[in-house]
Structure formats: structure tokens, C-alpha cells
Write a protein that holds these residues in place. Structure first.
Motif, PDB file in Angstrom:
ATOM      1  N   TYR A  58    -110.629  -9.655  38.535  1.00  0.00           N
ATOM      2  CA  TYR A  58    -109.943  -9.058  37.390  1.00  0.00           C
ATOM      3  C   TYR A  58    -108.581  -8.540  37.820  1.00  0.00           C
ATOM      4  N   VAL A  74    -116.825  -3.415  34.016  1.00  0.00           N
ATOM      5  CA  VAL A  74    -115.662  -2.924  33.265  1.00  0.00           C
ATOM      6  C   VAL A  74    -115.764  -1.413  33.079  1.00  0.00           C
ATOM      7  N   VAL A  95    -107.234  -4.293  31.216  1.00  0.00           N
ATOM      8  CA  VAL A  95    -108.128  -4.937  32.170  1.00  0.00           C
ATOM      9  C   VAL A  95    -108.311  -6.389  31.741  1.00  0.00           C
ATOM     10  N   THR A 109    -109.366  -4.784  26.961  1.00  0.00           N
ATOM     11  CA  THR A 109    -110.119  -5.601  27.905  1.00  0.00           C
ATOM     12  C   THR A 109    -110.033  -7.039  27.427  1.00  0.00           C
ATOM     13  N   ASN A 131    -116.601 -11.040  31.425  1.00  0.00           N
ATOM     14  CA  ASN A 131    -116.817  -9.642  31.070  1.00  0.00           C
ATOM     15  C   ASN A 131    -118.234  -9.214  31.446  1.00  0.00           C
TER      16      ASN A 131
END
Length: 345
Positions: free
Chosen positions: A154, A119, A109, A142, A114
Motif C-alpha cells: 500500500y 487498513v 491509503v 481508502t 483491501n
């Protein structure tokens, strides 16, 4: 001392947000764990112990893919818990085309910023896909990349590994004229052709929340419907019937994907009237004024997977598929000597 950097945070990367995201996703990842997984999250690699009992010559099969611009629909709807299913599906559905059973999965990802809760939502979808596929989510990455992705956007990709005994790898060279094709219905557009879909519906300006009677739901919900995962019914079929080949109908539609599962010198003869086209594809064709051939060369048209078996095994194959989660599997054409590729009549 816990890891923390004010300087890095000023550059746009908050390492503490990464740690929070990992904590939030742990409960989702735990759903996918099997006895073969030897490590938890946080290591430098995911350890997985292969169970090769009963196999003479184990072969690993790998697959990797992403979700593509379908993600734009998720951004517009602010719904992020289903695209992970798409990511898993695009990988594991490829793997089973070799006759293999997926063993484990890793995700990647990449975010502009963030947001730990977002997420975790994304990873919850990945975990759900892994549960549906019967494989373990053994790790991932991530990456916070400010300035590379917009803060609210993303990208999502994944990698899967499966296992098959060499003697059971599907072999299209065993095909003969008269072999039967079986269609496994798709759940919708799946995760291909969305650049065209987005253009046709002008999704950035469209009201995705408006109910569309033809679709039986909103346009947004219909487009975001996750890709169907075919692992469990197909693995059941491999145990009961000799399957000659399998085609995952992804980007390129019928014309690109079916020939990949057909022996040279043979063709798939299919009556267009037999294809159970989903309403979303009828709407796409109507709105975009798209030629029929382009539709079949871009989208799955309602057929997510094509299975080839001997004619005498067709009824048994349908019986097994219908008993294992594919109640609407149906016959769709046969192999013929004339021509090559796909012949839609």
C-alpha cells in the motif's frame, strides 16, 4: 439496499471490504475528535469550525507528505500501526516551522487489496499521530487499486492544515549574527533516506528481527521507529519565547533544510563534535562506507528539528522545551556573518 457489486468484485475491488474498514477505523478516529469537528466519517467532506478567537489576521498553513519507502520495512515486518504516525509527523512538523498550530488532518491509503483489519491498523497509527499533534482526523480516502499495487502492499500520504495569526508568522529576516541554534533530538531515521537505508542493509534479505547490541534493539524495530512529532513542545515555546525560525530536518539533512530557516547572508556554524549522532547513523555510515558529508546531506543525524532564538532567550527556550516533552534539547551552534548555509567544523 446496501451497496454491493459482484462484477466490481470480480475485477478486484470489494466495496464491502471498504465499508468494514471504515467501521473498524471509527474507534481510532474518535480519539482525535475535538469540538471544532462538525461531521463524522462518511460524508463527502470533513467540516471543521476554526476557532480564531484572539487572532487579528488568521492565516491557514498547509502541508502534505507521505511515508516513502519506509513502508517497505512495515511490509517486511508485517507491522502497520506506526507508519501512520510518520505520515502525520511529516506534515505537522512542517507546519509548525511557520509558527502555526495544526488543526486537522486527512489521510489517503491506496492498497492493492483491501484487508479491512490491515487498513484499520494503518489508520490507528494516523489517529495516534493526530493525538500527539493535537489535531483532528476529519476524513480520508481508502482506494483499492488491484493491478496497480501488489496485493500485500500500500501507499500512505496525508494533508494537514494549521492556523497562525499573521503577526506571529516566524520571520527569519529578524535574525542577527550570534543568534543561537537549539537542537531537538530525533527518534531515529524518521521517514527520509530509506531508499539508501534499504540498499545498505539489503533489507529484503536481512534478518530484521536479530538483536543489534549497538542499537539496543533489532534492526527492524529501530528502522520502523516512528518520526517524532514536535507540535506540543514547539507550541509551548511559541507562547513563551520569540522564536526567529524553525527547520524540520528531513530529506536533504542539515545542508538542505537548515538554510531554508536562515536569513540570506548568514550561516549556521556548528561543531560536528556537538551533534549528538544516534547509533543507527553510525551503523549506516559504517555499513555503507558513506562519506561524512553525504550523511549530513541525507539524514537528520539525530537532530529532528532546529530552532533559532536570540542568545539572551536561549536558556528560557531550553527550559520551556525541557518542561514540555523535550528533556534532551540542547544548544547546537549559532548564526555567523561569514559564508552562507551550513558550516560544519
Amino acid at each position: 439496499m446496501k451497496s454491493y457489486s459482484d462484477t466490481y468484485k470480480q475485477a478486484g475491488v470489494d466495496v464491502t471490504a471498504g465499508y468494514k474498514a471504515v467501521e473498524l477505523m471509527k474507534e481510532h478516529v474518535a480519539r482525535t475528535m475535538t469540538s471544532s469537528v462538525l461531521t463524522g466519517l462518511g460524508g463527502f467532506g470533513g467540516l471543521y469550525e476554526l476557532d480564531t478567537a484572539g487572532m487579528t489576521h488568521p492565516v491557514l498553513v498547509s502541508g502534505t507528505d507521505g511515508v516513502g519507502t519506509k513502508l517497505k520495512i512495515a511490509f517486511l515486518m508485517d507491522k502497520h500501526d506506526t507508519v501512520g504516525i510518520d505520515c502525520v509527523a511529516m506534515c505537522v512538523n512542517d507546519i509548525i516551522c511557520c509558527g502555526a498550530k495544526p488543526q486537522f488532518f486527512l489521510d489517503y491509503v491506496a492498497v492493492g487489496k483491501n484487508y479491512p483489519e490491515k487498513v484499520a491498523q494503518i489508520v490507528s497509527g494516523v489517529a495516534e499521530g493526530c493525538v500527539q499533534a493535537g489535531c483532528a482526523l476529519v476524513g480520508g480516502e481508502t482506494a483499492e487499486m488491484p493491478g496497480f499495487y501488489p496485493a500485500e502492499e500500500y501507499d500512505l500520504a496525508g494533508f494537514a492544515v494549521g492556523l497562525v495569526d499573521k503577526a506571529k508568522i516566524l520571520d527569519r529576516e529578524t535574525q542577527v549574527p550570534g543568534d543561537v541554534l537549539i537542537a531537538l533530538p530525533s527518534s531515529g531515521v524518521h521517514s527520509n533516506g530509506f531508499s539508501l537505508v534499504r540498499k545498505i542493509f539489503n533489507v529484503e534479505k536481512a534478518d530484521l528481527s536479530t538483536y543489534v547490541e549497538k542499537l539496543g534493539g533489532t534492526l527492524g524495530e529501530t528502522l520502523l521507529t516512528p518520526t517524532k512529532i514536535y507540535v506540543k513542545p514547539m507550541c509551548a515555546l511559541f507562547e513563551e519565547v520569540t522564536v526567529k525560525s524553525v527547520a524540520h530536518i528531513t530529506g536533504g539533512g542539515f545542508y538542505e533544510n537548515m538554510p531554508r530557516a536562515i536569513k540570506d547572508g548568514l550561516s549556521a556554524k556548528i561543531k560536528k563534535s556537538d551533534v549528538r549522532v544516534l547509533p543507527i547513523f553510525e551503523l549506516i555510515q559504517q555499513m555503507g562506507k558513506i562519506p561524512e558529508r553525504d550523511m549530513y546531506n541525507t539524514f537528520n543525524m539525530g537532530v529532528g528539528m532546529m530552532v533559532c532564538v536570540a542568545k539572551e532567550d536561549a536558556e528560557k527556550a531550553l527550559e520551556v522545551l525541557r518542561a514540555n516533552g523535550e528533556p534532551d534539547a540542547y544548544l547546537l551552534g549559532e548564526l555567523a556573518e561569514s559564508g552562507e548555509g551550513v558550516i560544519l567544523e
